[in-house]
Scaffold this motif. Structure first.
Motif, mmCIF file in Angstrom:
data_model
loop_
_atom_site.group_PDB
_atom_site.id
_atom_site.type_symbol
_atom_site.label_atom_id
_atom_site.label_comp_id
_atom_site.label_asym_id
_atom_site.label_seq_id
_atom_site.Cartn_x
_atom_site.Cartn_y
_atom_site.Cartn_z
ATOM 1 N N ASN A 139 0.816 -1.353 0.109
ATOM 2 C CA ASN A 139 0.029 -0.191 0.056
ATOM 3 C C ASN A 139 0.929 1.231 -0.188
ATOM 4 O O ASN A 139 1.477 1.557 1.198
ATOM 5 C CB ASN A 139 -1.071 0.036 1.099
ATOM 6 C CG ASN A 139 -2.008 1.009 1.229
ATOM 7 O OD1 ASN A 139 -1.712 2.280 0.723
ATOM 8 N ND2 ASN A 139 -3.125 0.705 1.607
ATOM 9 N N GLN A 140 1.043 1.710 -1.086
ATOM 10 C CA GLN A 140 2.268 2.834 -1.343
ATOM 11 C C GLN A 140 1.539 4.370 -0.792
ATOM 12 O O GLN A 140 2.243 5.012 0.098
ATOM 13 C CB GLN A 140 2.283 3.178 -2.822
ATOM 14 C CG GLN A 140 3.304 2.221 -3.397
ATOM 15 C CD GLN A 140 4.172 2.978 -4.751
ATOM 16 O OE1 GLN A 140 3.900 4.016 -4.902
ATOM 17 N NE2 GLN A 140 4.553 1.909 -5.291
ATOM 18 N N GLU A 141 0.219 4.103 -0.668
ATOM 19 C CA GLU A 141 -0.129 5.541 -0.270
ATOM 20 C C GLU A 141 -0.241 5.286 1.327
ATOM 21 O O GLU A 141 -0.016 6.497 2.065
ATOM 22 C CB GLU A 141 -2.043 5.409 -0.341
ATOM 23 C CG GLU A 141 -2.548 6.833 0.109
ATOM 24 C CD GLU A 141 -2.036 8.101 -0.481
ATOM 25 O OE1 GLU A 141 -2.064 9.097 0.186
ATOM 26 O OE2 GLU A 141 -1.672 8.037 -1.745
ATOM 27 N N TYR A 142 -0.353 4.263 2.076
ATOM 28 C CA TYR A 142 0.102 4.241 3.507
ATOM 29 C C TYR A 142 1.431 4.475 3.909
ATOM 30 O O TYR A 142 1.624 5.140 4.819
ATOM 31 C CB TYR A 142 -0.362 2.962 4.068
ATOM 32 C CG TYR A 142 -0.778 2.872 5.635
ATOM 33 C CD1 TYR A 142 -2.152 2.891 5.980
ATOM 34 C CD2 TYR A 142 0.424 2.963 6.507
ATOM 35 C CE1 TYR A 142 -2.532 2.967 7.134
ATOM 36 C CE2 TYR A 142 -0.021 3.035 7.900
ATOM 37 C CZ TYR A 142 -1.371 3.071 8.326
ATOM 38 O OH TYR A 142 -1.768 3.177 9.608
ATOM 39 N N ARG A 144 3.287 6.654 2.300
ATOM 40 C CA ARG A 144 3.494 8.061 2.257
ATOM 41 C C ARG A 144 2.749 8.868 3.452
ATOM 42 O O ARG A 144 3.632 9.838 4.032
ATOM 43 C CB ARG A 144 2.590 8.201 0.990
ATOM 44 C CG ARG A 144 3.482 8.361 -0.391
ATOM 45 C CD ARG A 144 3.000 9.004 -1.615
ATOM 46 N NE ARG A 144 1.658 8.222 -2.092
ATOM 47 C CZ ARG A 144 1.642 7.413 -2.933
ATOM 48 N NH1 ARG A 144 3.063 6.989 -3.427
ATOM 49 N NH2 ARG A 144 0.604 6.819 -3.186
ATOM 50 N N THR A 145 1.876 8.350 4.138
ATOM 51 C CA THR A 145 1.580 9.030 5.447
ATOM 52 C C THR A 145 2.649 8.614 6.565
ATOM 53 O O THR A 145 2.724 9.390 7.501
ATOM 54 C CB THR A 145 0.301 8.219 5.729
ATOM 55 O OG1 THR A 145 0.317 6.976 6.227
ATOM 56 C CG2 THR A 145 -0.839 8.263 4.814
ATOM 57 N N SER A 199 -4.798 -1.288 -7.799
ATOM 58 C CA SER A 199 -3.942 -0.241 -6.832
ATOM 59 C C SER A 199 -2.753 -0.238 -7.001
ATOM 60 O O SER A 199 -1.716 0.603 -6.294
ATOM 61 C CB SER A 199 -4.133 -0.776 -5.509
ATOM 62 O OG SER A 199 -4.182 -2.171 -5.337
ATOM 63 N N SER A 201 1.317 0.183 -8.949
ATOM 64 C CA SER A 201 1.832 1.032 -9.745
ATOM 65 C C SER A 201 2.262 0.020 -10.965
ATOM 66 O O SER A 201 2.203 0.378 -12.349
ATOM 67 C CB SER A 201 2.756 1.867 -9.431
ATOM 68 O OG SER A 201 4.108 1.049 -9.049
#
Length: 346
Positions: A139-142, A144-145, A199, A201
């Motif tokens: 989960n790349q988005e996580y 980044r957080t 989801s 890339s």
């Protein structure tokens, strides 16, 4: 508890310490330590004297204590989503580079679970390892957080945008263009794509490459529904079943990876179609199953071992303080085998 027997130098007689090695050589303990940890700082003669004494006295360095003192463990984590042969080949490359740079390597697999991935990141942050090679993120988005809490890390196979870490990857877009153009050059115009997870890339780049190649050839990439899901034979089987209900059905399929391709081929064989003659199938990755499967799978070859090797070299440079570690993009190539052939003329 038995009392330890002390020698005249105040040390346990049965334990060979660095001080005993130093005393035997008439050197300082710090010189002996440098000979073992930073040998390039000493003369060849001194290094050889120390190594001979270490062997003769059977001195065993306390690596745990040294790691605590230096705040280094000499250990790297390689984090993979599954234990497939594909990721084991990446690990083989990491091990080769680790041997060259003085590190040891452990592998962990996340089962594509972000919580397991974060657990490994936290272990490095707690100094249980020096750094991580992350072979695709759950989960790349996580990630980044958590940007401010990312430990020393190199991304392998795909880049992780937005967190400022270097990556060793391949050009998935170009590889997909090459795969699609191979089918088009064989005369196929009814080409479908079965994609990996939306989801991820990697899947997005491969899908974009397919679309670009089709549009460049003046063909509609949306002629068939673009079915996506996990990288599994099950997805390939189900997606191929759905595509065969289309009128007309595709004469060629570009699969998001080799396992999806194998699933598609299973469906084609089950319904009595000849792979490479009635319908062509091409995969991506060139896993070991690709050349062993019957028929042998045409696919896009990813240099997996070299990816692992380059990733580990990059991480070692980061850990040594190199501020200018650049991304590496390795080329793919086509492995043409038996599952693709000219479009069958009716």
């Amino acid at each position: 508890m038995a009392n330890s027997k002390k020698g005249s130098d105040g040390q346990n007689d049965g334990v060979v310490t660095i001080k005993k090695v130093a005393k035997a050589l008439d050197l300082s303990p710090s010189t002996v330590s440098r000979a073992l940890s930073r040998p390039e700082l000493l003369s060849e003669e001194t290094r050889n004297r120390v190594l001979e004494a270490v062997a003769e006295l059977d001195y065993q360095p306390n690596l745990i204590a040294r790691g605590l003192r230096l705040k280094k463990t000499g250990l790297l984590f390689v984090i993979v989503p599954t234990l497939s042969p594909f990721f084991l080949d990446v690990f083989r490359g990491v091990e080769r580079a680790a041997r060259e740079t003085g590190y040891n390597v452990l592998m962990g697999h996340t089962e594509r679970n972000i919580n397991r991935e974060l657990l490994f990141l936290d272990q490095v942050s707690s100094q249980r390892a020096d750094g991580i090679i992350l072979v695709t993120s759950s989960n790349q988005e996580y990630l980044r957080t958590r940007q401010k809490r990312i430990p020393p890390l190199v991304a392998a196979l795909e880049e992780v945008s937005g967190i400022g870490v270097p990556s060793a990857s391949v050009d998935h877009f170009k590889g997909a263009v090459s795969a699609t153009n191979h089918l088009l050059a064989l005369g196929h115009k009814l080409v479908a794509h079965i994609a990996g997870p939306d989801s991820q890339s990697i899947a997005q780049h491969r899908k974009a490459g397919f679309r670009a190649a089709m549009e460049e050839a003046g063909l509609d990439p949306d002629t068939f529904p673009m079915i996506s899901g996990d990288y599994s034979t099950g997805l390939g089987e189900a997606a191929m079943e759905a595509l065969l209900t289309c009128h007309p059905a595709p004469t060629a399929v570009f699969a998001g990876n080799d396992e999806i391709a194998v699933g598609a081929i299973r469906t084609l064989k089950r319904v009595g179609l000849q792979v490479g003659k009635d319908v062509s199938v091409i995969g991506f990755d060139d896993q070991r199953i690709a050349s062993l499967y019957e028929p042998a799978l045409t696919t896009v070859k990813v240099p997996t071992e070299e990816l692992g090797y380059q990733s580990a070299l990059m991480l070692a440079r980061r850990l040594q303080g190199d501020p200018d570690v650049q991304d590496v993009v390795l080329p793919t190539s086509l492995a043409v085998r038996s599952t693709t052939g000219p479009v069958r003329r009716s």
